[in-house]
Structure formats: structure tokens, C-alpha cells
Design a protein around this motif. Structure first.
Motif, PDB file in Angstrom:
ATOM      1  N   SER A 148      43.447  40.519  31.306  1.00 45.25           N
ATOM      2  CA  SER A 148      44.334  40.372  32.454  1.00 45.25           C
ATOM      3  C   SER A 148      45.246  41.576  32.588  1.00 45.25           C
ATOM      4  N   GLN A 204      43.589  44.441  34.182  1.00 41.86           N
ATOM      5  CA  GLN A 204      43.301  44.281  35.602  1.00 41.86           C
ATOM      6  C   GLN A 204      44.556  44.267  36.469  1.00 41.86           C
ATOM      7  N   SER A 205      45.717  44.469  35.897  1.00 43.90           N
ATOM      8  CA  SER A 205      46.935  44.397  36.701  1.00 43.90           C
ATOM      9  C   SER A 205      47.724  45.709  36.671  1.00 43.90           C
ATOM     10  N   ASP A 263      40.949  36.134  46.289  1.00 47.55           N
ATOM     11  CA  ASP A 263      41.579  36.809  45.156  1.00 47.55           C
ATOM     12  C   ASP A 263      42.439  38.001  45.574  1.00 47.55           C
ATOM     13  N   TYR A 264      42.003  38.677  46.632  1.00 48.38           N
ATOM     14  CA  TYR A 264      42.728  39.860  47.110  1.00 48.38           C
ATOM     15  C   TYR A 264      42.848  39.792  48.626  1.00 48.38           C
ATOM     16  N   TYR A 286      45.171  44.025  47.057  1.00 43.05           N
ATOM     17  CA  TYR A 286      46.456  43.325  47.102  1.00 43.05           C
ATOM     18  C   TYR A 286      46.264  41.927  46.510  1.00 43.05           C
ATOM     19  N   ASN A 287      46.665  41.800  45.265  1.00 44.38           N
ATOM     20  CA  ASN A 287      46.336  40.674  44.405  1.00 44.38           C
ATOM     21  C   ASN A 287      47.024  39.380  44.859  1.00 44.38           C
ATOM     22  N   GLU A 302      49.277  37.747  42.277  1.00 39.92           N
ATOM     23  CA  GLU A 302      50.501  38.463  41.926  1.00 39.92           C
ATOM     24  C   GLU A 302      51.321  38.819  43.164  1.00 39.92           C
ATOM     25  N   THR A 342      46.801  46.430  42.990  1.00 44.37           N
ATOM     26  CA  THR A 342      46.284  46.584  41.634  1.00 44.37           C
ATOM     27  C   THR A 342      44.978  47.379  41.621  1.00 44.37           C
ATOM     28  N   LEU A 396      41.216  48.296  40.868  1.00 42.22           N
ATOM     29  CA  LEU A 396      39.926  47.618  40.784  1.00 42.22           C
ATOM     30  C   LEU A 396      38.840  48.654  40.515  1.00 42.22           C
TER      31      LEU A 396
END
Length: 322
Positions: free
Chosen positions: A22, A25-26, A274-275, A297-298, A301, A306, A308
């Protein structure tokens, strides 16, 4: 007790593994581009002085010094009181050195310029590490140009000729031939318009196009562009479109044969649960694997932008998919 202990240990291991995944991925970025030097990947993106990160596995990243601790001396002449927030870099290795292109602009205007800096290495621990700025490559002016000098991407064609594609909104994506030193426009000048969604930022319609990136593969040049709106968190509608051509200067066509210069483009990836939106990509082959590198754009969050990195594959007609 032993079974419980093993189960508990396994649970702890998986928890740590998921946590690390995680974390990987952030990473917060906008407009990422990448290159590999020896066993290290270097990522450059929009940020104060041009943000830089490094990794040896494409998952875990560490911060590196910014490219420009102080803003380039010429920038105030283009954008008065420029704050050193530099947009959308591009990185290429040629002539035994690294060329880093970057853009400065007044937000929402085509008061813009693309500059270039060079370095013989990206390793900050190397005694030869030093960014040398060469100033402006191309500049756009309001009330003179219907194009915007931001979002640079350089590709070397099969004749070893360098080409700079760039642009956003206004009159779309432009391309111009560079000199062999990659520092200036070749003379006599040779320009092309390679993609356009018509209308402009002034129209108020969703005809936005920006962020060109050209990737050579399968005997084609693939032109990726980003459509619609970035940088709005939950309201972002960013998506990536693609077309291709047998020659670097076009004409580029989408899967249906429509010209990108006349609004064409096949959607490769767009926002989902998800985005909210995804875009501003680059594309590379590392160790025999093709990758698409972009930001999204997550939704988990609160719309945070983020990093990818996805493997890019090819269908039977040689079109990319993720």
C-alpha cells in the motif's frame, strides 16, 4: 499453541506485506516520467524545482534532491515572480548524457516556455553529478500563438533525428524538429500539428487535450495524450487516449482510422471506482517489459494524486492495453 503461533506469524507477515504494498502505491506525484541508470530507476515529476525519486524495484521509492534548488535564472522573464513550481518534465539519454526538459507557465495561460538541463549522471553520489541548465528551447506568447509551450516529450526517430512534441488545450499538440544537440529548434524550422480536439480552453467545453508522449513499438509510433480535466481531486475526469503512425510526424490515427489531428483518439484507460481520473502518462521498455507510467486521483485517499505503474500489453492488431 504452535499452530496459533504460526498462524499469528503468518498474519503478521501478510499484514506487513500488504502495508508495504500500500505504501508503494501511494507515492504522491503529478506527471511522472522515468529512466533507468544501471540498477536504479529515477522518476521525475511536477513539483518545486522538479521532484525526483529513485527505486530499485519500481515499488519502493525514496526522495532525491530536486533538480533546481533555486529557480532557473531566466524564468522570471517569462513568468514574473515565478515560484519555481515546475511542470511536467521529460527525461531522455542521448549523446552520452541525460537531457531533462521541463515547462514553466502562468496557470491557465499560454504564457509558457520549455527549458532543458543536462547531466552526465543521475546518481547524486557520483562526483560528476551536476545539472547544467541551457535555458529556453521553445516559448509561447499570448495573443501571438494559439499553442502552449508545456508538457514536453522528445523522441529520436529511426534517422537519429530528435523531435519535440508538446502542448495543451488551445490549438492542440505540436511537434518541432530539434538540432542534433537537442538544445534548440532546427533551422529551417519544421513544425507539425499532430493532435487536436478542436475548440480551446476559452470555449468552456470538455475538449481539453495535453501531455503528449510518443513510444515506438511494433513498427509504429504510438502517440498518447491526456484528455479532459486533471488536478481537481474528486472532480478530475482525466483519461488517456492513443493513436499511431508509421512515421513520427504523423498522420496519427486511432483504432477506427480517425485522425488525431481532427479529434480522434482511442481511450486506453479512464477513471473508475478506484481512481476518479487517470492521465499524463509516459511509456517505457525495461528489461523486456513495457510499462505505462502515469498518475491517478485515488478514490481511497480523497482524490490524492498517486503514482501508477502498469504493464502494457498488445492485442493481435498491435494496439496497447493494460
Amino acid at each position: 499453541m504452535k499452530l496459533y503461533s504460526k498462524t499469528k506469524s503468518l498474519f503478521f507477515f501478510l499484514t506487513v506485506l500488504i502495508g508495504l504494498s500500500s505504501l508503494a502505491q501511494s507515492i504522491s506525484v503529478h506527471d511522472p516520467v522515468m529512466i533507468k541508470e544501471k540498477d536504479t530507476y529515477y522518476l521525475f515529476c511536477t513539483g518545486k524545482g522538479i521532484k525526483c525519486l529513485s527505486s530499485t524495484d519500481l515499488k519502493n521509492w525514496k526522495s532525491e534532491p530536486v533538480v533546481f534548488p533555486e529557480k532557473p535564472i531566466w524564468t522570471d522573464k517569462v513568468v514574473p515572480e515565478f515560484g519555481n513550481h515546475i511542470w511536467a518534465p521529460d527525461i531522455i539519454f542521448h549523446n552520452n548524457q541525460y537531457y531533462l526538459y521541463y515547462s514553466i507557465s502562468a496557470f491557465g495561460k499560454n504564457t509558457s516556455a520549455i527549458g532543458v538541463a543536462t547531466n552526465s549522471t543521475l546518481n547524486v553520489n557520483d562526483a560528476n553529478y551536476k545539472w547544467v541548465d541551457h535555458g529556453i528551447v521553445v516559448q509561447s506568447y499570448p495573443n501571438r500563438d494559439e499553442w502552449n509551450a508545456i508538457d514536453p516529450n522528445v523522441i529520436i526517430d529511426e534517422n537519429n533525428t530528435p523531435w519535440l512534441s508538446f502542448g495543451s488545450f488551445w490549438d492542440g499538440i505540436k511537434m518541432v524538429k530539434l538540432n542534433s544537440d537537442l538544445l534548440s529548434i532546427a533551422q529551417p524550422q519544421e513544425w507539425y500539428s499532430v493532435a487536436n480536439r478542436k475548440n480551446t480552453v476559452h470555449s468552456g467545453e470538455t475538449s481539453a487535450i495535453e501531455a503528449p508522449f510518443i513510444f515506438k513499438k511494433n513498427g509504429y509510433y504510438y502517440l498518447f495524450t491526456s484528455w479532459d480535466l486533471c488536478c481537481k481531486g474528486k472532480e478530475s475526469t482525466y483519461k488517456i487516449a492513443v493513436g499511431r503512425s508509421k512515421t513520427v510526424t504523423g498522420p496519427y490515427k486511432d483504432k477506427e482510422g480517425k485522425l488525431l489531428s481532427q479529434g480522434g483518439g482511442s481511450i486506453l484507460v479512464k477513471g473508475d471506482q478506484d481512481y476518479y481520473g487517470v492521465g499524463h502518462n509516459s511509456a517505457y521498455t525495461f528489461d523486456g517489459v513495457d510499462y505505462l507510467v502515469f498518475h491517478g486521483y485515488n478514490a481511497m485517499e480523497n482524490g490524492k494524486s498517486t503514482l501508477l505503474i502498469k504493464e502494457m500489453k498488445w492485442d493481435s492488431d498491435f494496439w496497447p492495453y493494460l
